[in-house]
Design an enzyme around this catalytic site. Structure first.
Site, PDB file in Angstrom:
ATOM      1  CB  CYS A   1       5.796  -2.101  -5.183  1.00 35.19           C
ATOM      2  SG  CYS A   1       6.839  -0.898  -6.022  1.00 35.19           S
TER       3      CYS A   1
ATOM      4  CB  CYS B   1       4.622  -0.322  -8.334  1.00 40.31           C
ATOM      5  SG  CYS B   1       6.194  -1.064  -7.973  1.00 40.31           S
ATOM      6  CG  ASP B   2       0.879  -1.036  -7.292  1.00 37.96           C
ATOM      7  OD1 ASP B   2       0.927  -0.873  -8.521  1.00 37.96           O
ATOM      8  OD2 ASP B   2       1.152  -2.111  -6.741  1.00 37.96           O
TER       9      ASP B   2
END
Ligand code: NDP
Length: 309
Positions: free
Chosen positions: A134, A137-138
């Site tokens: 992701c 997300c990261d």
């Protein structure tokens, strides 16, 4: 057999939000958390894009808070996974862990999806330490660093473009000599100076120093093996929605996502609602999953009112 007014399957942001709304609407919801309590989010560390947490929030703490919030309104949250479902007639029949039989007047399916991984032991070793599925997300952790994205579909292109805005350099590892992505996404990727596409390449191994990712060993179709130096390794080779149990009863799209009606959570079976990633191939965010959980609980409430009037 236990009779339940509102049965929720899945313990991620969609399921817990549905439980919060359903319990406040007096639907006495029972929620079974499934194989991965807390959902996919618990595979990441810090969540920085969930509104309300300017300093970020630990993913497990966020899910614990959602669970606790649902419980505080009376939701009955249990461990267990649905192993059989009969949605042919209402009340719907669901079996948990092969033994507990339930009858549900309404059913909210929030069983989520799983990102696909390559299945390499080295990939598993560095999950959360440089390996991620992701970018939204990261990606932020890789500002001004070098990363690789595996895959040639729309998601891979979208993730590569997102990462190109943060990272110094992005490699795309594509197993064929063409993208699967739409033309417009391909053009955007190819126009980016800091994205280099490595065609006809498969990953043999994610390389690391024991703590975090330092590179990847690739095998080109012509037999050449070579290493690239990277700090992050992002998978974008598709997701698998957890919908197989419901396939005999519900309309699914060709990738297995549950089809919902227009801007609602209604599935093709009245009284069955779907929320979160199991019905969302596109956004797949904790906040969108939570929002669709709210919709499902509201839809279930409306359905029960209409049935009883
Ligand atoms: P796709 O199935 O479209 O693409 C998966 C990609 O991963 C393909 O390039 C595939 O290669 C590659 N791949 C699969 N398995 C492996 C493997 N083991 N090793 C290496 N590469 C592999 O998935 P997406 O998640 O990209 O997209 C899913 C759906 O969502 C699509 O319909 C897409 O159009 C849509 N979508 C739309 C967006 C938008 O409109 N903005 C954004 C994101 C997704 P190969 O081609 O060789 O099979």
């Amino acid at each position: 057999m236990e009779k339940i007014k509102c049965l929720i399957l899945g313990g991620g942001p969609a399921g817990f939000t549905a439980a919060i709304y359903a319990s406040r609407a007096n639907l006495s919801p029972v929620l079974y958390e499934g194989i991965q309590p807390g959902g996919q989010l618990t595979t990441t560390t810090i969540v920085e894009n969930f509104p309300g947490f300017p300093g970020g929030v630990d993913a497990n703490n966020l899910m614990d808070s959602m669970r606790e919030q649902a419980r505080s309104f009376g939701a009955d949250i249990r461990q267990g996974t649905a192993t059989q479902a009969d949605l042919g007639n209402r009340p719907f029949k669901v079996v948990i862990d092969g033994e507990t039989e339930l009858e549900a007047e309404t059913l909210i399916i929030a069983t989520g999806a799983q990102a696909r991984y390559l299945g390499l032991p080295s990939e598993e070793k560095y999950k959360g330490s440089g390996v991620s599925a992701c970018a939204t997300c990261d990606g932020f952790f890789f500002r001004k660093k070098t990363v690789a994205v595996v895959g040639g579909g729309d998601t891979a292109c979208e993730e590569a473009l997102y990462l190109a805005g943060l990272a110094k350099k992005v490699y795309m590892i594509v197993r064929r000599d063409v993208f699967r992505a739409s033309r417009i996404m391909q053009e955007k990727v190819l126009a980016k100076d800091n994205i280099e596409v490595l065609w006809n390449c498969n990953t043999q191994e994610v390389l690391g120093d024991g703590w975090s990712v330092t590179g990847a060993r690739l095998l080109r179709k012509d037999g050449t093996v070579f290493d690239i130096e990277i700090d992050g390794f992002f998978l974008a080779i598709g997701h698998a929605p957890a919908s197989a149990l419901f396939a005999p009863w519900l309309m699914l799209d060709e990738a297995g996502y549950i089809i919902t009606e227009g801007k609602t959570s209604c599935t093709s079976v009245p009284g069955v609602f779907a929320a979160g990633d199991v019905q969302d191939p596109r956004y797949r965010q904790a906040v969108t999953a939570a929002a669709s959980g709210c919709m499902a609980a509201r839809d279930a409430e409306k359905f029960l009112i209409e049935q009883n009037s």
